[in-house]
Scaffold this motif. Sequence first.
Motif, PDB file in Angstrom:
ATOM      1  N   ARG A  24      36.182  55.829  43.040  1.00 21.72           N
ATOM      2  CA  ARG A  24      36.495  55.867  44.477  1.00 21.72           C
ATOM      3  C   ARG A  24      37.549  54.836  44.853  1.00 21.72           C
ATOM      4  NH1 ARG A  24      30.423  56.610  46.774  1.00 21.72           N
ATOM      5  NH2 ARG A  24      30.199  58.771  46.129  1.00 21.72           N
ATOM      6  N   PHE A  25      37.500  53.664  44.241  1.00 27.10           N
ATOM      7  CA  PHE A  25      38.459  52.619  44.587  1.00 27.10           C
ATOM      8  C   PHE A  25      39.851  52.889  44.030  1.00 27.10           C
ATOM      9  CE2 PHE A  25      34.944  49.124  44.883  1.00 27.10           C
ATOM     10  CZ  PHE A  25      34.397  49.777  45.969  1.00 27.10           C
ATOM     11  N   SER A  26      40.014  53.898  43.184  1.00 32.32           N
ATOM     12  CA  SER A  26      41.333  54.206  42.626  1.00 32.32           C
ATOM     13  C   SER A  26      42.237  54.892  43.635  1.00 32.32           C
ATOM     14  CB  SER A  26      41.200  55.098  41.385  1.00 32.32           C
ATOM     15  OG  SER A  26      40.802  56.413  41.764  1.00 32.32           O
ATOM     16  N   HIS A  27      41.682  55.378  44.722  1.00 33.55           N
ATOM     17  CA  HIS A  27      42.465  56.137  45.697  1.00 33.55           C
ATOM     18  C   HIS A  27      43.269  55.244  46.626  1.00 33.55           C
ATOM     19  CE1 HIS A  27      40.457  59.620  44.148  1.00 33.55           C
ATOM     20  NE2 HIS A  27      39.278  59.075  44.417  1.00 33.55           N
ATOM     21  N   ASN A  28      43.041  53.947  46.603  1.00 35.51           N
ATOM     22  CA  ASN A  28      43.797  53.022  47.432  1.00 35.51           C
ATOM     23  C   ASN A  28      44.228  51.859  46.560  1.00 35.51           C
ATOM     24  OD1 ASN A  28      44.956  51.459  49.385  1.00 35.51           O
ATOM     25  ND2 ASN A  28      43.044  50.885  50.390  1.00 35.51           N
ATOM     26  N   LYS A  68      39.883  40.403  34.307  1.00 30.91           N
ATOM     27  CA  LYS A  68      41.307  40.223  34.596  1.00 30.91           C
ATOM     28  C   LYS A  68      41.656  41.179  35.723  1.00 30.91           C
ATOM     29  CE  LYS A  68      45.823  39.885  34.346  1.00 30.91           C
ATOM     30  NZ  LYS A  68      46.367  39.400  35.586  1.00 30.91           N
ATOM     31  N   PHE A  69      42.356  40.697  36.745  1.00 35.19           N
ATOM     32  CA  PHE A  69      42.720  41.504  37.898  1.00 35.19           C
ATOM     33  C   PHE A  69      44.230  41.683  37.978  1.00 35.19           C
ATOM     34  CE2 PHE A  69      38.720  39.448  38.859  1.00 35.19           C
ATOM     35  CZ  PHE A  69      37.972  40.477  39.390  1.00 35.19           C
ATOM     36  N   SER A  70      44.661  42.844  38.446  1.00 32.54           N
ATOM     37  CA  SER A  70      46.075  43.062  38.749  1.00 32.54           C
ATOM     38  C   SER A  70      46.230  43.053  40.269  1.00 32.54           C
ATOM     39  CB  SER A  70      46.546  44.403  38.174  1.00 32.54           C
ATOM     40  OG  SER A  70      45.943  45.468  38.893  1.00 32.54           O
ATOM     41  N   SER A  71      47.451  43.071  40.735  1.00 29.22           N
ATOM     42  CA  SER A  71      47.682  43.033  42.178  1.00 29.22           C
ATOM     43  C   SER A  71      47.591  44.405  42.834  1.00 29.22           C
ATOM     44  CB  SER A  71      49.045  42.410  42.474  1.00 29.22           C
ATOM     45  OG  SER A  71      50.058  43.188  41.877  1.00 29.22           O
ATOM     46  N   ASN A  72      47.377  45.466  42.043  1.00 31.61           N
ATOM     47  CA  ASN A  72      47.332  46.823  42.618  1.00 31.61           C
ATOM     48  C   ASN A  72      45.937  47.451  42.595  1.00 31.61           C
ATOM     49  OD1 ASN A  72      47.021  47.374  39.948  1.00 31.61           O
ATOM     50  ND2 ASN A  72      48.701  48.836  39.787  1.00 31.61           N
ATOM     51  N   GLY A  73      44.899  46.628  42.445  1.00 36.42           N
ATOM     52  CA  GLY A  73      43.537  47.149  42.500  1.00 36.42           C
ATOM     53  C   GLY A  73      42.942  47.522  41.164  1.00 36.42           C
ATOM     54  N   LEU A  74      43.673  47.354  40.075  1.00 36.41           N
ATOM     55  CA  LEU A  74      43.166  47.645  38.737  1.00 36.41           C
ATOM     56  C   LEU A  74      42.634  46.349  38.128  1.00 36.41           C
ATOM     57  CD1 LEU A  74      42.907  49.838  36.525  1.00 36.41           C
ATOM     58  CD2 LEU A  74      45.170  49.158  35.735  1.00 36.41           C
ATOM     59  N   ALA A  75      41.537  46.460  37.386  1.00 32.90           N
ATOM     60  CA  ALA A  75      40.949  45.290  36.722  1.00 32.90           C
ATOM     61  C   ALA A  75      40.530  45.677  35.307  1.00 32.90           C
ATOM     62  CB  ALA A  75      39.743  44.784  37.500  1.00 32.90           C
ATOM     63  N   PHE A  76      40.348  44.669  34.458  1.00 31.73           N
ATOM     64  CA  PHE A  76      39.823  44.867  33.111  1.00 31.73           C
ATOM     65  C   PHE A  76      38.545  44.050  32.993  1.00 31.73           C
ATOM     66  CE2 PHE A  76      39.399  43.781  28.590  1.00 31.73           C
ATOM     67  CZ  PHE A  76      39.399  45.053  28.051  1.00 31.73           C
ATOM     68  N   TYR A  77      37.466  44.712  32.583  1.00 25.47           N
ATOM     69  CA  TYR A  77      36.139  44.104  32.432  1.00 25.47           C
ATOM     70  C   TYR A  77      35.834  44.142  30.941  1.00 25.47           C
ATOM     71  CZ  TYR A  77      31.190  43.401  33.873  1.00 25.47           C
ATOM     72  OH  TYR A  77      29.915  42.929  34.078  1.00 25.47           O
ATOM     73  N   SER A  78      35.903  42.995  30.282  1.00 26.50           N
ATOM     74  CA  SER A  78      35.758  42.973  28.824  1.00 26.50           C
ATOM     75  C   SER A  78      34.309  43.196  28.401  1.00 26.50           C
ATOM     76  CB  SER A  78      36.262  41.645  28.245  1.00 26.50           C
ATOM     77  OG  SER A  78      35.294  40.632  28.380  1.00 26.50           O
ATOM     78  N   SER A  79      34.164  43.650  27.185  1.00 25.44           N
ATOM     79  CA  SER A  79      32.840  43.718  26.573  1.00 25.44           C
ATOM     80  C   SER A  79      32.426  42.301  26.199  1.00 25.44           C
ATOM     81  CB  SER A  79      32.880  44.581  25.313  1.00 25.44           C
ATOM     82  OG  SER A  79      33.251  45.891  25.630  1.00 25.44           O
ATOM     83  N   GLN A  96      36.539  47.831  29.511  1.00 26.37           N
ATOM     84  CA  GLN A  96      36.928  49.001  30.281  1.00 26.37           C
ATOM     85  C   GLN A  96      37.812  48.612  31.451  1.00 26.37           C
ATOM     86  OE1 GLN A  96      34.110  50.881  33.112  1.00 26.37           O
ATOM     87  NE2 GLN A  96      32.548  49.651  32.079  1.00 26.37           N
ATOM     88  N   TYR A  97      38.673  49.537  31.799  1.00 28.18           N
ATOM     89  CA  TYR A  97      39.487  49.380  32.996  1.00 28.18           C
ATOM     90  C   TYR A  97      38.670  49.897  34.167  1.00 28.18           C
ATOM     91  CZ  TYR A  97      43.331  48.272  29.971  1.00 28.18           C
ATOM     92  OH  TYR A  97      44.124  47.650  29.049  1.00 28.18           O
ATOM     93  N   CYS A  98      38.794  49.226  35.291  1.00 29.68           N
ATOM     94  CA  CYS A  98      38.051  49.623  36.478  1.00 29.68           C
ATOM     95  C   CYS A  98      38.895  49.279  37.703  1.00 29.68           C
ATOM     96  CB  CYS A  98      36.687  48.946  36.510  1.00 29.68           C
ATOM     97  SG  CYS A  98      36.670  47.193  36.088  1.00 29.68           S
ATOM     98  N   PHE A  99      38.370  49.550  38.865  1.00 31.82           N
ATOM     99  CA  PHE A  99      39.110  49.326  40.104  1.00 31.82           C
ATOM    100  C   PHE A  99      38.320  48.393  41.010  1.00 31.82           C
ATOM    101  CE2 PHE A  99      40.770  53.203  38.374  1.00 31.82           C
ATOM    102  CZ  PHE A  99      42.137  53.085  38.597  1.00 31.82           C
ATOM    103  N   TYR A 100      39.044  47.701  41.884  1.00 32.49           N
ATOM    104  CA  TYR A 100      38.381  46.777  42.806  1.00 32.49           C
ATOM    105  C   TYR A 100      39.049  46.842  44.169  1.00 32.49           C
ATOM    106  CZ  TYR A 100      42.236  43.402  42.585  1.00 32.49           C
ATOM    107  OH  TYR A 100      43.454  42.778  42.693  1.00 32.49           O
ATOM    108  N   LYS A 101      38.312  46.343  45.155  1.00 31.41           N
ATOM    109  CA  LYS A 101      38.891  46.120  46.478  1.00 31.41           C
ATOM    110  C   LYS A 101      38.333  44.812  47.002  1.00 31.41           C
ATOM    111  CE  LYS A 101      35.659  48.822  49.335  1.00 31.41           C
ATOM    112  NZ  LYS A 101      35.583  49.920  50.294  1.00 31.41           N
TER     113      LYS A 101
END
Length: 167
Positions: A24-28, A68-79, A96-101
């Motif tokens: 859901r967070f990938s849409h923004n 690790k966070f990027s400035s466009n809402g993408l993040a990396f959550y390590s194992s 895994q790559y995931c999204f945040y807001k």
Amino acid sequence: ALTLSACDIVKYTSTHQPLAKYYRFSHNTSQREPSVPDTTFIYVLEQDHVRTYQSGNIEKLYGYTFLKFSSNGLAFYSSTTEEKPNSSNIYTNSGQYCFYKVVGNEIRLEFYDYHLKRFTIAYLNVYPDKLIMYKDKLRVWWGGQSKYNNAYIKSDIAYTRQLQFPE
């Protein structure tokens, strides 16, 4: 492989990550405020882990997980790994790559729980030197909730590669 998530069938990338459109967070993914969270460095969680297997064997380990966070809402959550993150192994750790807001002074991180086959939202309070994950909740309306007090400490390890969601 197909999995049901709520009422949707989830399809995966070639790296077995759910396609971005199911988050859901990938849409923004417009630019985020650059200082919340810091997008230059990683945030590291260190903690003891105890795993109990059906065979009765118990495994104890000290593990590390990083965000690790990027400035466009993408993040990396390590194992979780037993090897302490450093400037070279952070690029080879699985995860895994995931999204945040960002909502106020809180980060909401949407990731996929592979054990439950459900999307989960983690809630993290933002502090200058750390992020505190205090709960997560399944994304479905009947979803359960877990409480935490996990401190992801802002490290001095710079993650210089741009995050890119796998195809």
